[in-house]
Enzyme design. Structure first.
Site, PDB file in Angstrom:
ATOM      1  N   HIS A 133       0.873  -1.180   0.000  1.00 37.02           N
ATOM      2  CA  HIS A 133       0.000   0.000   0.000  1.00 37.02           C
ATOM      3  C   HIS A 133       0.913   1.233   0.000  1.00 37.02           C
ATOM      4  CE1 HIS A 133      -2.735   2.963   1.868  1.00 37.02           C
ATOM      5  NE2 HIS A 133      -3.728   2.184   1.491  1.00 37.02           N
ATOM      6  N   ASP A 210       3.048  -4.492   8.284  1.00 39.29           N
ATOM      7  CA  ASP A 210       1.843  -3.701   8.087  1.00 39.29           C
ATOM      8  C   ASP A 210       0.652  -4.654   8.273  1.00 39.29           C
ATOM      9  OD1 ASP A 210      -0.447  -2.570   7.011  1.00 39.29           O
ATOM     10  OD2 ASP A 210       0.525  -1.742   5.238  1.00 39.29           O
ATOM     11  N   GLN A 213      -4.571  -5.044   7.055  1.00 43.43           N
ATOM     12  CA  GLN A 213      -5.600  -5.953   6.531  1.00 43.43           C
ATOM     13  C   GLN A 213      -5.593  -7.315   7.219  1.00 43.43           C
ATOM     14  OE1 GLN A 213      -7.960  -5.151   4.419  1.00 43.43           O
ATOM     15  NE2 GLN A 213      -7.182  -3.165   3.742  1.00 43.43           N
ATOM     16  N   LYS A 236     -10.774  -0.861  10.577  1.00 42.17           N
ATOM     17  CA  LYS A 236     -10.936  -2.071   9.763  1.00 42.17           C
ATOM     18  C   LYS A 236     -11.315  -3.261  10.646  1.00 42.17           C
ATOM     19  CE  LYS A 236      -7.501  -0.495   6.398  1.00 42.17           C
ATOM     20  NZ  LYS A 236      -8.232   0.039   5.263  1.00 42.17           N
ATOM     21  N   CYS A 374      -4.799   2.376  -3.625  1.00 39.11           N
ATOM     22  CA  CYS A 374      -3.569   2.922  -3.027  1.00 39.11           C
ATOM     23  C   CYS A 374      -2.401   1.944  -3.195  1.00 39.11           C
ATOM     24  CB  CYS A 374      -3.750   3.268  -1.550  1.00 39.11           C
ATOM     25  SG  CYS A 374      -5.008   4.499  -1.273  1.00 39.11           S
TER      26      CYS A 374
END
Ligand code: C6P
Length: 416
Positions: A133, A210, A213, A236, A374
């Site tokens: 991303h 990261d 997600q 999220k 993104c």
């Protein structure tokens, strides 16, 4: 849309009663009941999270860590309870390792601007991947430009999986950091972060994961994973926007310079010198997002009570079902067919712009995301301008996927 309990109760997860906890799912869009498939962008919020926000503003709105009055004490206790819940959720060793941020983006920037600026020197190498991303590209690009360091990119195959032998070849004495997405937002690919972390550590590099997600879908244990940094966003995970967590190993957070200066991050200020606060407050300058942080705990409670394993099974069923249905649509191609995936399906349709797909689906009350997500370099890797992306959450159903399929069949008829 009709739903019967017999088809919506799957593997012990009562989707029907879960849906009742999300008031927004009752609204109509363009005359039809909303079908919300944009969960990778942000998930919807259960009533308990909305209530927690209202309760804070109604009953104990106050600034935290500063006042000795009752409201301030109640607000501080609720705010700090979220830190404990987040620590437990990702199995960090101590609450001092849990830094509140605005979200994943701020977490990555915090480490880039502090650890990065302190430790990256000319000629050093930072490794990221082709599926990152922008949030996990641009901050490292900035550091590399500033320090004359080199950004290296792990390539991927056509299925959207990392080429691990290439990664292993890239690691060397110049590698200072590997910053890798655990689950790709645009492809759904689950990356083998544990193997990657072990290899990076052998080469003497640190690893930032990261988790934007992954945290909602996978069990996260930062100690077992042994990552050095981990970041994710509350919104999220059925929580509010504007709140995130940065995890860092304590010795690293202690050794890094401060990020922003201001109230809360100090122990003592004179015009000559400031003594900084201890962890975690050292990185939390100014009045934080108190209400949303407090309500985030309620979102974590919702996930724990529902059961992550049950949620995962349900989402995997939806993924398998949707994949098999979408594959039958003429001209539709799924982008991202990795063996390990979370409940994200990106797709394109021959001779059709993703944005047109999004608009036509919206006309049927179906929300998907379209565009580059993104992740522009990733789109370039596949030679496409973007995709349409359907991403599933705990409250989605097979009936909704059937609606998507019907909608896409109409799109194909209309546009081809
Ligand atoms: N992806 C999506 O629709 P923030 O905006 O800070 O909460 O999260 C940034 C971010 C970082 N990494 C990954 C892998 C992400 O997916 C995201 C957010 C959203 O895919 C909005 S672009």
């Amino acid at each position: 849309m009709t739903m019967t309990r017999s088809v919506t109760i799957q593997e012990g997860l009562d989707v029907y009663s879960i849906r009742k906890q999300f008031p927004i799912l009752d609204r109509e869009v363009k005359g039809r009941r909303l079908v919300y498939f944009d969960n990778a962008a942000t998930s919807q919020k259960p009533q308990s999270v909305i209530d927690a926000l209202v309760n804070y503003y109604t009953n104990y709105n106050a600034n935290i860590h500063r006042g000795i009055h009752t409201l301030a004490e109640e607000a501080t206790a609720a705010f700090e309870a979220t830190r404990d819940a987040a620590r437990q959720f990702i199995h960090a060793a101590s609450r001092e390792e849990i830094i509140f941020t605005r979200g994943t983006t701020e977490g990555i920037n915090l480490v880039a601007y502090t650890w990065g600026r302190q430790n990256i020197k000319a000629g050093d190498e930072i490794i990221i991947s082709a599926m990152e991303h922008h949030s996990n590209i641009v901050p490292w690009q900035i550091v590399c430009e500033e320090k004359n360091a080199v950004l290296k990119i792990i390539p991927i195959n056509d299925e959207g999986e990392l080429l691990m032998p290439e990664y292993e070849k890239m690691l060397g004495p110049k590698t200072k950091l590997v910053s890798i997405v655990q689950v790709s937002n645009a492809l759904g690919t689950v990356n083998p972060v544990k193997t990657m972390i072990d290899a990076a550590h052998k080469a003497g590099a640190l690893v930032f994961v990261d988790g934007a997600q992954s945290t909602v879908h996978l069990d996260i244990n930062v100690q077992e994973m042994d990552c050095d940094f981990f970041a994710f966003s509350a919104h999220k995970l059925y929580g509010p926007t504007g709140v995130g967590i940065l995890y860092g190993k304590k010795h690293l957070l202690e050794s890094m310079p401060v990020f922003q200066g201001g109230g809360e991050m100090i122990k003592e200020v004179t015009f000559e010198k400031t003594i900084y606060n201890d962890l975690p407050y050292k990185y939390e300058a100014g009045t934080p997002n108190i209400a949303d942080t407090i309500a985030f705990k309620t979102a974590l409670d919702f996930i724990q009570e529902t059961g992550k394993e049950k949620i995962r099974k349900h989402e995997q069923e939806l993924l398998v079902y949707a994949t098999s249905q979408l594959e039958q649509i003429p001209g539709l191609r799924i982008i991202g067919t990795a063996r390990e995936k979370t409940s994200v399906i990106s797709f394109i349709i021959d001779k059709t712009h993703p944005q047109d797909i999004g608009i036509l689906l919206d006309n049927r009350g179906i929300a998907v995301r379209t565009g580059h997500h993104c992740a522009e370099p990733l789109m370039r890797r596949f030679g496409i301008p973007g995709t349409a992306r359907a991403s599933f959450a705990v409250y989605n159903t097979k009936e909704e996927i059937d609606e998507l399929v019907t909608g896409l069949q109409k799109v194909v008829k209309m546009l081809l």
